[in-house]
Design a protein around this motif. Structure first.
Motif, PDB file in Angstrom:
ATOM      1  N   LYS A   1      36.367 -41.081 -14.040  1.00 29.22           N
ATOM      2  CA  LYS A   1      35.331 -40.467 -14.876  1.00 29.22           C
ATOM      3  C   LYS A   1      35.927 -39.467 -15.865  1.00 29.22           C
ATOM      4  O   LYS A   1      36.527 -38.469 -15.466  1.00 29.22           O
ATOM      5  CB  LYS A   1      34.273 -39.785 -14.007  1.00 29.22           C
ATOM      6  CG  LYS A   1      33.163 -39.146 -14.833  1.00 29.22           C
ATOM      7  CD  LYS A   1      32.001 -38.704 -13.998  1.00 29.22           C
ATOM      8  CE  LYS A   1      30.973 -37.933 -14.821  1.00 29.22           C
ATOM      9  NZ  LYS A   1      30.536 -38.653 -16.021  1.00 29.22           N
ATOM     10  N   ASP A   2      35.786 -39.773 -17.153  1.00 27.55           N
ATOM     11  CA  ASP A   2      36.208 -38.908 -18.267  1.00 27.55           C
ATOM     12  C   ASP A   2      37.680 -38.481 -18.169  1.00 27.55           C
ATOM     13  O   ASP A   2      38.067 -37.423 -18.671  1.00 27.55           O
ATOM     14  CB  ASP A   2      35.312 -37.655 -18.354  1.00 27.55           C
ATOM     15  CG  ASP A   2      33.887 -38.021 -18.757  1.00 27.55           C
ATOM     16  OD1 ASP A   2      33.694 -39.109 -19.329  1.00 27.55           O
ATOM     17  OD2 ASP A   2      32.967 -37.221 -18.484  1.00 27.55           O
TER      18      ASP A   2
ATOM     19  N   GLU B   1      41.872 -36.317 -21.759  1.00 24.88           N
ATOM     20  CA  GLU B   1      40.415 -36.253 -21.605  1.00 24.88           C
ATOM     21  C   GLU B   1      39.803 -37.353 -22.462  1.00 24.88           C
ATOM     22  O   GLU B   1      40.133 -37.490 -23.640  1.00 24.88           O
ATOM     23  CB  GLU B   1      39.884 -34.886 -22.046  1.00 24.88           C
ATOM     24  CG  GLU B   1      40.170 -33.778 -21.067  1.00 24.88           C
ATOM     25  CD  GLU B   1      39.484 -32.482 -21.472  1.00 24.88           C
ATOM     26  OE1 GLU B   1      38.596 -32.533 -22.370  1.00 24.88           O
ATOM     27  OE2 GLU B   1      39.838 -31.437 -20.913  1.00 24.88           O
TER      28      GLU B   1
ATOM     29  N   THR C   1      36.145 -40.282 -22.849  1.00 22.33           N
ATOM     30  CA  THR C   1      34.761 -40.564 -22.476  1.00 22.33           C
ATOM     31  C   THR C   1      34.763 -41.879 -21.712  1.00 22.33           C
ATOM     32  O   THR C   1      35.055 -42.940 -22.271  1.00 22.33           O
ATOM     33  CB  THR C   1      33.870 -40.671 -23.726  1.00 22.33           C
ATOM     34  OG1 THR C   1      33.960 -39.453 -24.464  1.00 22.33           O
ATOM     35  CG2 THR C   1      32.421 -40.914 -23.332  1.00 22.33           C
TER      36      THR C   1
ATOM     37  N   SER D   1      32.594 -43.570 -18.107  1.00 19.45           N
ATOM     38  CA  SER D   1      31.658 -43.318 -17.005  1.00 19.45           C
ATOM     39  C   SER D   1      31.533 -44.508 -16.057  1.00 19.45           C
ATOM     40  O   SER D   1      30.742 -44.456 -15.114  1.00 19.45           O
ATOM     41  CB  SER D   1      30.275 -42.960 -17.571  1.00 19.45           C
ATOM     42  OG  SER D   1      29.805 -44.008 -18.412  1.00 19.45           O
TER      43      SER D   1
END
Length: 372
Positions: free
Chosen positions: A293-294, A313, A315, A317
């Protein structure tokens, strides 16, 4: 034949046409450039029997005529003449010599008759249309890196240019693949290209075209037949034979249902891949992407060179995923993206991944994974 021409004009034209002349050839006349003077124009032509480049430049023609002389020697001579000088060119038919004079310099070159020079441009090409030079250059730049260099699959040794039906209407589409990666770019179908046959433009021709467009006019005229293609770029004309083969049904390898989406800042991704791949083995060049996640962790493990990891980091999900890619192929594709963000659409570790440019919906890339 007798003419006078400015050295810079002659050098520019020779630079365009001599690039297709092979340094070594078993057919002597293919080492030569055809020079034809008439009216107030000098035409230069060179070929390797697969490609032909011609260019017309203005000159003060005293007597019309045609002759062929060694291309690379002529180019080297003109390159070394003083800038801004006027070059006086005369043909001595009796001695079978071409003489060049500029300032105090004099040169005499061996000639061959123009009647034996091949003409690749002969014949009608059924479909013709115009396209903006910058648009054609974009199609080439976005796809040419994926052209295969494997000679056994010769039908992959070029860019497949064809008319396709996209969701927003018919397009002129360019596709290249080497079996490991695929690049596709398209633009709205130009007027006049309706019914055009799908053609495979050879790698050497693609390279030549890209070079000629660099300093070209605003538009390029394209003419196509099932066997040849011709590009008119300002005063330069490039004619080429096409690859005689069937391009594979590339649509079958473009994934339609990849439901895991990764979004990452492209510049940071390129830098991270470049760093961790420093210690990758030359043979494998594998880099592992570990997605949670991320969070994206890039890693390389080389038993002989050590290991490297870097975290980014992102995006993301979907469910966690671990997948490997060839680092060079990743960098090649990421380097084509114009937007700040890259979109990866993934399925599983063994299935092809689709990569999109957040700013350019008209281009897409497919990359096969590696076992790591």
């Amino acid at each position: 034949m007798r003419l006078v021409i400015e050295r810079g004009e002659l050098l520019r034209a020779l630079g365009h046409v001599t690039s297709v002349v092979e340094r070594r050839t078993t057919i002597p006349i293919l080492s030569n450039v055809l020079i034809r003077a008439s009216g107030q124009t000098l035409e230069l032509k060179a070929t390797d029997l697969e490609r032909e480049v011609t260019e017309e430049v203005k000159a003060e023609v005293g007597a019309a005529g045609a002759v062929t002389v060694p291309a690379h020697i002529l180019h080297d001579i003109v390159r070394k003449l003083p800038e801004g000088s006027q070059v006086d060119i005369r043909r001595d038919a009796e001695k079978e010599r071409l003489t060049l004079a500029a300032g105090q310099a004099r040169f005499a070159l061996q000639t061959l008759g123009p009647e034996d020079f091949p003409d690749l441009a002969a014949g009608e090409l059924g479909h013709s249309f115009s396209v903006l030079a910058k648009d054609l250059k974009r199609l080439i730049d976005k796809t040419r890196f994926a052209i295969s260099t494997e000679e056994t699959r010769y039908y992959l040794n070029g860019i497949f240019l064809h008319i396709a039906d996209a969701g927003n209407g018919p397009t002129l589409r360019a596709v290249a693949t080497d079996g490991h990666r695929l690049a596709q770019a398209e633009l709205t179908r130009p007027q006049g290209s309706e019914g055009m046959p799908g053609v495979i433009i050879p790698r050497k021709t693609v390279h030549e075209l890209q070079r000629l467009i660099e300093d070209s006019a605003e538009t390029v005229s394209v003419a196509v037949s099932p066997a040849k293609v011709r590009f008119e770029i300002g005063s330069v004309t490039l004619t080429s034979k096409l690859i005689d083969g069937t391009f594979p049904d590339y649509g079958r390898v473009i994934p339609q249902n990849n439901d895991k989406e990764l979004r990452v800042e492209n510049a940071a991704f390129i830098s991270a891949v470049d760093r961790v791949s420093t210690i990758a083995s030359e043979r494998g060049r594998a880099v592992k992407l570990n997605l949670a996640k991320d969070k994206l962790v890039l890693s390389v493990n080389n038993p002989e060179g050590g290991s490297a990891t870097e975290e980014l980091e992102v995006t993301y999900s979907a469910s966690p995923l671990e997948i490997g890619f060839n680092a060079k192929y990743l960098l090649d594709i990421a380097g084509q993206l114009e937007g700040d963000e890259a979109r990866f659409l993934l399925a599983d570790p063994g299935s092809p991944t689709m990569i999109r440019d957040a700013e350019d919906e008209a281009a897409l890339y497919v990359l096969m994974p590696m076992r790591v």
